[in-house]
Design a protein around this motif. Structure first.
Motif, mmCIF file in Angstrom:
data_model
loop_
_atom_site.group_PDB
_atom_site.id
_atom_site.type_symbol
_atom_site.label_atom_id
_atom_site.label_comp_id
_atom_site.label_asym_id
_atom_site.label_seq_id
_atom_site.Cartn_x
_atom_site.Cartn_y
_atom_site.Cartn_z
ATOM 1 N N CYS A 189 0.799 -1.237 0.000
ATOM 2 C CA CYS A 189 0.000 0.000 0.000
ATOM 3 C C CYS A 189 0.828 1.282 0.000
ATOM 4 O O CYS A 189 0.269 2.374 -0.080
ATOM 5 N N GLY A 190 2.151 1.166 0.092
ATOM 6 C CA GLY A 190 2.976 2.377 0.078
ATOM 7 C C GLY A 190 2.680 3.265 1.264
ATOM 8 O O GLY A 190 2.527 2.789 2.388
ATOM 9 N N ASP A 191 2.543 4.557 1.012
ATOM 10 C CA ASP A 191 2.303 5.504 2.109
ATOM 11 C C ASP A 191 0.831 5.631 2.470
ATOM 12 O O ASP A 191 0.454 6.471 3.283
ATOM 13 N N THR A 200 -1.009 -2.147 -6.524
ATOM 14 C CA THR A 200 -0.586 -1.163 -7.514
ATOM 15 C C THR A 200 0.931 -1.094 -7.593
ATOM 16 O O THR A 200 1.609 -0.898 -6.594
ATOM 17 N N GLN A 201 1.442 -1.287 -8.799
ATOM 18 C CA GLN A 201 2.874 -1.179 -9.089
ATOM 19 C C GLN A 201 3.720 -2.073 -8.199
ATOM 20 O O GLN A 201 4.834 -1.702 -7.806
ATOM 21 N N PHE A 260 -7.628 -2.618 5.106
ATOM 22 C CA PHE A 260 -6.256 -2.633 5.583
ATOM 23 C C PHE A 260 -5.297 -2.463 4.423
ATOM 24 O O PHE A 260 -5.619 -2.774 3.285
ATOM 25 N N GLY A 261 -4.089 -2.045 4.777
ATOM 26 C CA GLY A 261 -2.991 -2.071 3.839
ATOM 27 C C GLY A 261 -1.934 -3.032 4.351
ATOM 28 O O GLY A 261 -1.794 -3.202 5.563
ATOM 29 N N LEU A 262 -1.223 -3.685 3.442
ATOM 30 C CA LEU A 262 -0.059 -4.495 3.796
ATOM 31 C C LEU A 262 1.165 -3.805 3.228
ATOM 32 O O LEU A 262 1.162 -3.371 2.079
#
Length: 198
Positions: free
Chosen positions: A23-25, A84-85, A41-43
């Protein structure tokens, strides 16, 4: 937001429960929570990005997809799983796609299209690995270990029983135009896909 994130936010329905892999920032997840009423959530594995996520109020879990996978999430836990990316930076993109569709009803990925005409010209005329805004690192220090093309990704989806719901290509100016749809493998610099299990 980056052009690919602008498009993705339109694909996420209000109130969706979202898992953002790599998820980056936290920019995208923060936007989805504020503007679309999403939860989730982000990982992330980068400590600086984890700190930035927490500063935005984004729930983030420190987790390495290559070593830990998504085994800590139950089947069908999310409406949509985003990456993403980052697909080109994991050891087994095929397994990640399978896991995305195990824990989520739909998946969305974006990746740099290695067959973009600029990359082809650099490789043909320069004889060395291309570098660009989407591929900014030299070959010896790039986090990208599985670069692919639009054709490669679509072939993988077909082999894995994945149905592509939407495909969009962004050119080097960050736009979607008719040329990107006509010749996606040649003119699309960044590929965006929304998909589900067939």
């Amino acid at each position: 937001m980056r052009p690919d994130l602008e498009i993705i936010q339109q694909w996420v329905q209000p109130g969706h429960h979202v898992l953002d892999l790599g998820c980056g920032d936290g920019t995208l997840l923060d936007f989805l929570q504020r503007e679309r009423g999403a939860s989730g959530f982000g990982l992330e594995i980068n400590p600086d990005h984890i700190t930035a996520c927490m500063g935005r109020g984004v729930a983030v879990i420190e987790q390495n997809l290559d070593t830990q996978g998504l085994g800590n999430f139950e089947d069908g836990s999310f409406d949509i799983v985003l990456m993403t990316q980052a697909l080109q930076a994991v050891r087994r993109p095929d397994r990640v796609l399978d896991e995305m569709l195990r824990v989520g009803k739909e998946g969305i990925v974006t990746f740099p299209n290695f067959a973009h005409w600029v990359n082809r010209v650099q490789l043909t005329l320069g004889g060395s690995m291309p570098m660009s805004r989407t591929l900014p690192n030299p070959w010896y220090s790039t986090p990208n270990i599985h670069l692919c093309t639009v054709s490669d990704f679509e072939k993988l989806c077909n082999e894995r029983g994945i149905h592509i719901l939407q495909r969009t290509m962004i050119n080097q100016a960050g736009d979607c135009n008719f040329g990107n749809y006509l010749l996606p493998n040649l003119l699309g610099r960044t590929a965006l896909y929304r998909f589900e299990r067939r």
